[in-house]
Design a protein around this motif. Structure first.
Motif, short mmCIF file in Angstrom:
data_model
loop_
_atom_site.label_atom_id
_atom_site.label_comp_id
_atom_site.label_asym_id
_atom_site.label_seq_id
_atom_site.Cartn_x
_atom_site.Cartn_y
_atom_site.Cartn_z
N GLU A 40 -16.50 -12.95 -21.47
CA GLU A 40 -15.92 -12.56 -22.76
C GLU A 40 -16.10 -13.63 -23.82
OE1 GLU A 40 -12.31 -10.10 -22.75
OE2 GLU A 40 -11.48 -11.59 -24.13
N HIS A 41 -16.06 -14.90 -23.44
CA HIS A 41 -16.19 -15.94 -24.46
C HIS A 41 -17.59 -15.92 -25.09
CE1 HIS A 41 -17.78 -18.15 -20.91
NE2 HIS A 41 -18.55 -18.76 -21.80
N SER A 63 -10.63 -6.30 -25.33
CA SER A 63 -9.56 -6.54 -24.37
C SER A 63 -8.21 -6.78 -25.05
CB SER A 63 -9.91 -7.75 -23.50
OG SER A 63 -10.05 -8.91 -24.29
N GLN A 120 -19.19 -13.01 -25.61
CA GLN A 120 -19.18 -11.81 -26.45
C GLN A 120 -18.51 -12.04 -27.80
OE1 GLN A 120 -17.61 -8.42 -24.23
NE2 GLN A 120 -18.19 -9.45 -22.33
N GLY A 161 -16.10 -7.78 -29.91
CA GLY A 161 -15.84 -8.59 -28.72
C GLY A 161 -14.39 -8.64 -28.31
N THR A 162 -13.52 -8.04 -29.11
CA THR A 162 -12.08 -8.10 -28.82
C THR A 162 -11.58 -6.84 -28.12
OG1 THR A 162 -11.61 -7.22 -31.01
CG2 THR A 162 -11.60 -9.60 -30.78
N CYS A 199 -6.61 -17.99 -25.47
CA CYS A 199 -6.13 -16.61 -25.54
C CYS A 199 -4.67 -16.51 -25.12
CB CYS A 199 -7.00 -15.70 -24.69
SG CYS A 199 -8.67 -15.43 -25.34
N PRO A 223 -8.17 -8.36 -19.96
CA PRO A 223 -9.63 -8.53 -19.81
C PRO A 223 -10.26 -7.32 -19.16
CG PRO A 223 -8.46 -10.52 -19.17
CD PRO A 223 -7.41 -9.46 -19.37
N ARG A 224 -11.39 -6.93 -19.66
CA ARG A 224 -12.07 -5.74 -19.15
C ARG A 224 -12.73 -6.04 -17.82
NH1 ARG A 224 -15.05 -2.50 -23.77
NH2 ARG A 224 -13.97 -0.79 -22.74
N ARG A 242 -3.36 -8.91 -24.10
CA ARG A 242 -4.77 -9.02 -23.76
C ARG A 242 -4.96 -8.61 -22.31
NH1 ARG A 242 -7.65 -13.25 -21.45
NH2 ARG A 242 -9.91 -12.99 -21.65
N THR A 263 -20.34 -3.43 -21.87
CA THR A 263 -20.73 -4.82 -22.07
C THR A 263 -21.66 -5.33 -20.97
OG1 THR A 263 -18.68 -5.49 -20.98
CG2 THR A 263 -18.67 -5.41 -23.40
#
Length: 307
Positions: A107-108, A119, A110, A116-117, A294, A89-90, A87, A97
């Motif tokens: 992210e949570h 990343s 999204q 939403g995944t 995560c 994160p973007r 993972r 986004t």
């Protein structure tokens, strides 16, 4: 747990089973166990493509497989040694986004939406190759609501019509090398401590809401983390070849599923506290809980072991 992450974990487990088969004298079934295969029923058979960047920076794709079974067979043939999730994160500046007003939802938040995944990736590796796969989910247009789809067929009274697929799921190979990469070592005890700490803090905060059953939700996740009776993960939610994971991973995964409270309306993402202090605590703890879960899922994916 969010469906796209759940599918990634299912696939990583299935690929690791291929690695087990390479060194096993008793071949494994070529299809996913029924309970796990059923979890793919809302998707067309998965498509796997290679992605190439063209001179104009656009992406070109070349279809490699249009069936999950063919992808697994190819990995078996190439003697895959391991699979795991990663993972990344973007960046906050990611335009995909970021809303037009400049707000970038965490992210949570999204996770209430398909896609939403972005990343997350699935890594597959074996002698002479390592590949990174990213998933893309799109509505395929076949899943519109049909009020009669659960009605008995007039020719097969008592039987339900088959539900049509809803999602077109594509896995794109965004990176590949000609070297084998060892699966990362993990410390599940560390991930357990991390998740336990944040669950304890957020359970206390939830108790100050004065409504809903959020304290019970987090209490159940804590109970699962220590393996209390009745908290084990339901068989239909377990990744394939579940016995190949250590008991610590079993407890951690049960806690992750029970503690996954991120979604749309009515989820923990939708909670508002009456005081500024509690709201500030909520704003701090909620992304921490998401990050801890995560981390746990990544660790679990790396803990599949050869017996």
């Amino acid at each position: 747990m969010q469906g796209e992450i759940d599918q990634l974990l299912v696939l990583s487990s299935a690929v690791n089973a291929m690695a087990l088969e390479v060194v096993s004298t008793s071949p494994l079934p070529k299809k996913l166990p029924a309970a796990q295969a059923k979890r793919l029923r809302y998707a067309d058979d998965l498509t796997f493509v290679d992605l190439y960047e063209k001179s104009d920076n656009s992406l070109k794709e070349q279809i490699r497989f249009t069936k999950l079974s063919d992808w697994l067979d190819d990995l078996r043939h190439r003697k895959v040694s391991a699979a795991w999730l990663v993972r990344q994160p973007r960046e906050q500046t990611d335009t995909d986004t970021t809303n037009t007003d400049g707000y970038h939802p965490p992210e949570h938040m999204q996770m209430a939406f398909a896609g939403g995944t972005k990343s997350w990736s699935l890594i597959t590796s074996g002698p002479g190759f390592t590949e990174e796969w990213k998933t893309d989910w799109q509505l395929n247009g076949k899943g519109k609501h049909d009020p009669n789809k659960h009605a008995p067929d007039k020719h097969n009274r008592g039987q339900e019509k088959q539900e049509p697929p809803v999602w077109q799921v594509r896995y794109g190979c965004i990176r590949k090398t000609d070297r084998e990469t060892p699966r990362p070592a993990v410390n599940l005890a560390q991930e357990t401590v991390r998740l336990e700490k944040i669950l304890q803090e957020i359970a206390i905060l939830a108790g100050r809401l004065g409504y809903d059953n959020w304290p019970a939700v987090f209490a159940k996740a804590l109970d699962a983390l220590v393996g209390k009776p009745g908290t084990s993960l339901h068989p239909n939610l377990r990744p394939p070849y579940y016995a190949a994971y250590p008991k610590e991973a079993h407890r951690l995964l049960a806690a992750a599923y029970n503690g996954w409270v991120f979604g749309g309306m009515g989820s923990w993402n939708d909670v508002v506290f009456s005081t500024l202090e509690d709201q500030a605590t909520y704003d701090r703890l909620t992304p921490e809980l998401y990050q801890a879960i995560c981390h746990a899922i990544v660790g679990i994916s790396c803990s599949f072991r050869k017996q």
